[in-house]
Design an enzyme around this catalytic site. Structure first.
Site, PDB file in Angstrom:
ATOM      1  N   SER A  58      -3.856   1.356  44.719  1.00 16.73           N
ATOM      2  CA  SER A  58      -5.228   0.842  44.774  1.00 16.73           C
ATOM      3  C   SER A  58      -5.640   0.447  43.361  1.00 16.73           C
ATOM      4  CB  SER A  58      -6.184   1.871  45.372  1.00 16.73           C
ATOM      5  OG  SER A  58      -6.065   3.108  44.716  1.00 16.73           O
TER       6      SER A  58
ATOM      7  N   GLU B  46      -8.949  -0.470  40.706  1.00 14.40           N
ATOM      8  CA  GLU B  46     -10.389  -0.288  40.487  1.00 14.40           C
ATOM      9  C   GLU B  46     -10.929  -1.343  39.524  1.00 14.40           C
ATOM     10  OE1 GLU B  46     -11.791   3.764  39.848  1.00 14.40           O
ATOM     11  OE2 GLU B  46     -13.041   3.045  38.194  1.00 14.40           O
TER      12      GLU B  46
ATOM     13  N   ASP C 163     -23.555   9.889  35.995  1.00 21.07           N
ATOM     14  CA  ASP C 163     -24.201  10.401  34.781  1.00 21.07           C
ATOM     15  C   ASP C 163     -25.385   9.519  34.467  1.00 21.07           C
ATOM     16  OD1 ASP C 163     -22.255  12.433  33.912  1.00 21.07           O
ATOM     17  OD2 ASP C 163     -20.915  10.700  33.782  1.00 21.07           O
TER      18      ASP C 163
ATOM     19  N   PHE D 206     -13.338   6.575  24.417  1.00 22.26           N
ATOM     20  CA  PHE D 206     -13.743   6.778  25.790  1.00 22.26           C
ATOM     21  C   PHE D 206     -13.261   8.134  26.319  1.00 22.26           C
ATOM     22  CE2 PHE D 206     -13.081   5.294  30.353  1.00 22.26           C
ATOM     23  CZ  PHE D 206     -14.432   5.249  30.634  1.00 22.26           C
TER      24      PHE D 206
ATOM     25  N   HIS E   3      -3.696   5.100  41.805  1.00 17.14           N
ATOM     26  CA  HIS E   3      -4.944   4.333  41.689  1.00 17.14           C
ATOM     27  C   HIS E   3      -5.051   3.843  40.246  1.00 17.14           C
ATOM     28  CE1 HIS E   3      -9.206   3.353  42.554  1.00 17.14           C
ATOM     29  NE2 HIS E   3      -9.470   3.831  41.346  1.00 17.14           N
TER      30      HIS E   3
HETATM   31  P1  FAD Z   1     -19.567  16.582  40.437  1.00 14.68           P
HETATM   32  O1  FAD Z   1     -18.430  16.787  41.344  1.00 14.68           O
HETATM   33  O2  FAD Z   1     -20.930  16.880  40.960  1.00 14.68           O
HETATM   34  O3  FAD Z   1     -19.293  17.457  39.140  1.00 14.68           O
HETATM   35  C1  FAD Z   1     -20.042  17.277  37.945  1.00 14.68           C
HETATM   36  C2  FAD Z   1     -20.103  18.579  37.154  1.00 14.68           C
HETATM   37  O4  FAD Z   1     -20.909  19.527  37.848  1.00 14.68           O
HETATM   38  C3  FAD Z   1     -18.748  19.263  36.934  1.00 14.68           C
HETATM   39  O5  FAD Z   1     -18.764  19.841  35.662  1.00 14.68           O
HETATM   40  C4  FAD Z   1     -18.701  20.326  38.023  1.00 14.68           C
HETATM   41  O6  FAD Z   1     -17.898  21.413  37.631  1.00 14.68           O
HETATM   42  C5  FAD Z   1     -20.170  20.716  38.110  1.00 14.68           C
HETATM   43  N1  FAD Z   1     -20.554  21.147  39.463  1.00 14.68           N
HETATM   44  C6  FAD Z   1     -20.340  20.488  40.608  1.00 14.68           C
HETATM   45  N2  FAD Z   1     -20.852  21.183  41.654  1.00 14.68           N
HETATM   46  C7  FAD Z   1     -21.450  22.286  41.116  1.00 14.68           C
HETATM   47  C8  FAD Z   1     -22.164  23.370  41.672  1.00 14.68           C
HETATM   48  N3  FAD Z   1     -22.389  23.473  42.990  1.00 14.68           N
HETATM   49  N4  FAD Z   1     -22.637  24.309  40.807  1.00 14.68           N
HETATM   50  C9  FAD Z   1     -22.417  24.217  39.493  1.00 14.68           C
HETATM   51  N5  FAD Z   1     -21.733  23.190  38.912  1.00 14.68           N
HETATM   52  C10 FAD Z   1     -21.255  22.249  39.717  1.00 14.68           C
HETATM   53  N6  FAD Z   1     -19.260   7.240  37.127  1.00 14.68           N
HETATM   54  C11 FAD Z   1     -20.145   6.271  37.435  1.00 14.68           C
HETATM   55  O7  FAD Z   1     -21.279   6.277  36.928  1.00 14.68           O
HETATM   56  N7  FAD Z   1     -19.822   5.256  38.298  1.00 14.68           N
HETATM   57  C12 FAD Z   1     -18.613   5.191  38.906  1.00 14.68           C
HETATM   58  O8  FAD Z   1     -18.349   4.280  39.673  1.00 14.68           O
HETATM   59  C13 FAD Z   1     -17.652   6.229  38.612  1.00 14.68           C
HETATM   60  N8  FAD Z   1     -16.438   6.235  39.210  1.00 14.68           N
HETATM   61  C14 FAD Z   1     -15.583   7.278  38.973  1.00 14.68           C
HETATM   62  C15 FAD Z   1     -14.363   7.322  39.662  1.00 14.68           C
HETATM   63  C16 FAD Z   1     -13.474   8.365  39.452  1.00 14.68           C
HETATM   64  C17 FAD Z   1     -12.172   8.389  40.227  1.00 14.68           C
HETATM   65  C18 FAD Z   1     -13.769   9.383  38.500  1.00 14.68           C
HETATM   66  C19 FAD Z   1     -12.797  10.484  38.236  1.00 14.68           C
HETATM   67  C20 FAD Z   1     -14.979   9.349  37.821  1.00 14.68           C
HETATM   68  C21 FAD Z   1     -15.905   8.314  38.056  1.00 14.68           C
HETATM   69  N9  FAD Z   1     -17.141   8.270  37.414  1.00 14.68           N
HETATM   70  C22 FAD Z   1     -18.033   7.256  37.699  1.00 14.68           C
HETATM   71  C23 FAD Z   1     -17.529   9.303  36.440  1.00 14.68           C
HETATM   72  C24 FAD Z   1     -18.351  10.438  37.094  1.00 14.68           C
HETATM   73  O9  FAD Z   1     -19.561   9.932  37.608  1.00 14.68           O
HETATM   74  C25 FAD Z   1     -18.640  11.484  36.020  1.00 14.68           C
HETATM   75  O10 FAD Z   1     -17.453  12.122  35.641  1.00 14.68           O
HETATM   76  C26 FAD Z   1     -19.729  12.499  36.358  1.00 14.68           C
HETATM   77  O11 FAD Z   1     -20.016  13.228  35.174  1.00 14.68           O
HETATM   78  C27 FAD Z   1     -19.330  13.527  37.409  1.00 14.68           C
HETATM   79  O12 FAD Z   1     -19.322  13.000  38.664  1.00 14.68           O
HETATM   80  P2  FAD Z   1     -18.643  13.853  39.858  1.00 14.68           P
HETATM   81  O13 FAD Z   1     -18.810  13.077  41.073  1.00 14.68           O
HETATM   82  O14 FAD Z   1     -17.288  14.284  39.475  1.00 14.68           O
HETATM   83  O15 FAD Z   1     -19.645  15.119  39.850  1.00 14.68           O
END
Ligand code: FAD
Length: 276
Positions: A6, A8, A99, A206, A256
């Site tokens: 895939s 991105e 973020d 980055f 990916h």
């Molecule tokens: P989460 O899974 O919510 O985790 C974030 C943080 O919170 C982690 O430190 C985790 O340990 C903590 N956490 C989660 N759940 C809990 C809980 N219940 N209690 C306490 N702590 C908790 N960013 C963008 O803006 N746009 C994009 O399109 C984008 N695409 C991405 C694609 C991939 C494959 C990856 C790996 C990252 C991408 N990101 C993107 C970056 C991502 O948004 C950031 O890394 C963001 O900081 C975390 O998102 P997450 O969905 O992993 O968050």
């Protein structure tokens, strides 16, 4: 190569960027990707661009995944966007927390990606295949590696079908993450995210911020090449092709590629893998 791929992309900011991305996609489609995904800017800042690009990919006859971040969003706005994506024919989402720029706090009705996954399942049942993010080298804001793993397992329990990892150049971190996730009952496929190396300073800057480590030997080699782009590219191709080869031999479910809207490096890696 027999391994699903895939690709991105990020939504282009200008008509020229959009035109260039169309050509890049056509070159990459020759590799028959399982799907192409489009990132989504913090707080919905690129929503229109993301959805437009996703729509173009679908119209080109390729499966498209829309990234979707929930930080700062309300349930009503997410519901509305899910309806739009469904009408467009989107069947795959990459569900993220995202973020916000510093100073924006963490307002909104969703705090973690797991909240978004649970909400999507509640609202739309099995309409979407949901991917989530995984961090073999630990998310930078995690309280601890174990807490991060638990957070990942919570996303899977909330209804994720599979995961894509942050990029890494240390495959042991990936293998250990997969083993540890299994230990917690999170057994969905974890697809390695692959970042081709085609420049040095951008990657080094980055990586610090996003929870990916550049091993010392790679960083020092890249720094030593200075402005010698050809050497950086040649070295990057060797390193990333070797990584992919190792992952493929270990039986990963797919690869990916973070293409950065460029085709050349990703294509060269895929071609080398097919020949190898
Ligand atoms: P989460 O899974 O919510 O985790 C974030 C943080 O919170 C982690 O430190 C985790 O340990 C903590 N956490 C989660 N759940 C809990 C809980 N219940 N209690 C306490 N702590 C908790 N960013 C963008 O803006 N746009 C994009 O399109 C984008 N695409 C991405 C694609 C991939 C494959 C990856 C790996 C990252 C991408 N990101 C993107 C970056 C991502 O948004 C950031 O890394 C963001 O900081 C975390 O998102 P997450 O969905 O992993 O968050």
């Amino acid at each position: 190569m027999g391994l699903p791929l895939s690709f991105e992309f990020f939504p282009p900011k200008t008509p020229e960027g959009a035109q260039k991305l169309r050509a890049v996609r056509q070159q990459l489609y020759a590799q028959k990707p399982e799907f192409c995904s489009v990132t989504y800017g913090a707080g919905g800042s690129t929503q229109q661009g993301t959805f437009d690009t996703v729509g173009e990919i679908l119209a080109e006859g390729v499966e498209a995944a829309s990234h979707f971040s929930c930080i700062g969003a309300t349930q009503a706005s997410v519901r509305e966007q899910l309806a739009t994506l469904k009408t467009m024919g989107v069947k795959r989402l990459v569900a993220l927390r995202g973020d916000l720029p510093s100073g924006f706090g963490v307002g909104g009705e969703f705090h973690h990606a797991s909240d978004l996954v649970a909400f999507i399942r509640e609202e739309t049942g099995r309409d979407f295949h949901i991917e989530v993010a995984a961090y073999p080298e630990v998310h930078p804001q995690a309280r601890s590696p174990e807490a991060d793993l638990q957070a990942y397992a919570t996303k899977v329990k909330a209804g994720a079908d599979s995961a894509i990892t942050q990029y890494f150049y240390n495959s042991d971190a990936y293998f250990r993450f997969v083993d540890d996730a299994h230990r917690l009952g999170a057994t969905v496929p974890v697809v390695p995210g692959i970042m081709p190396i085609s420049s040095s300073s951008q990657l080094l800057r980055f990586s610090d911020a996003c929870g990916a480590e550049i091993p010392r030997w790679i960083r020092l080699r890249l720094q030593a090449y200075g402005d010698d782009i050809d050497s950086i590219k040649a070295f990057g191709l060797d390193v990333v092709t070797d990584l992919c080869d190792q992952l493929r031999n270990a039986g990963v479910p797919a690869l990916h590629f973070y293409t950065m809207n460029q085709s050349a490096t990703t294509l060269e890696i895929v071609k080398r893998l097919r020949l190898g």
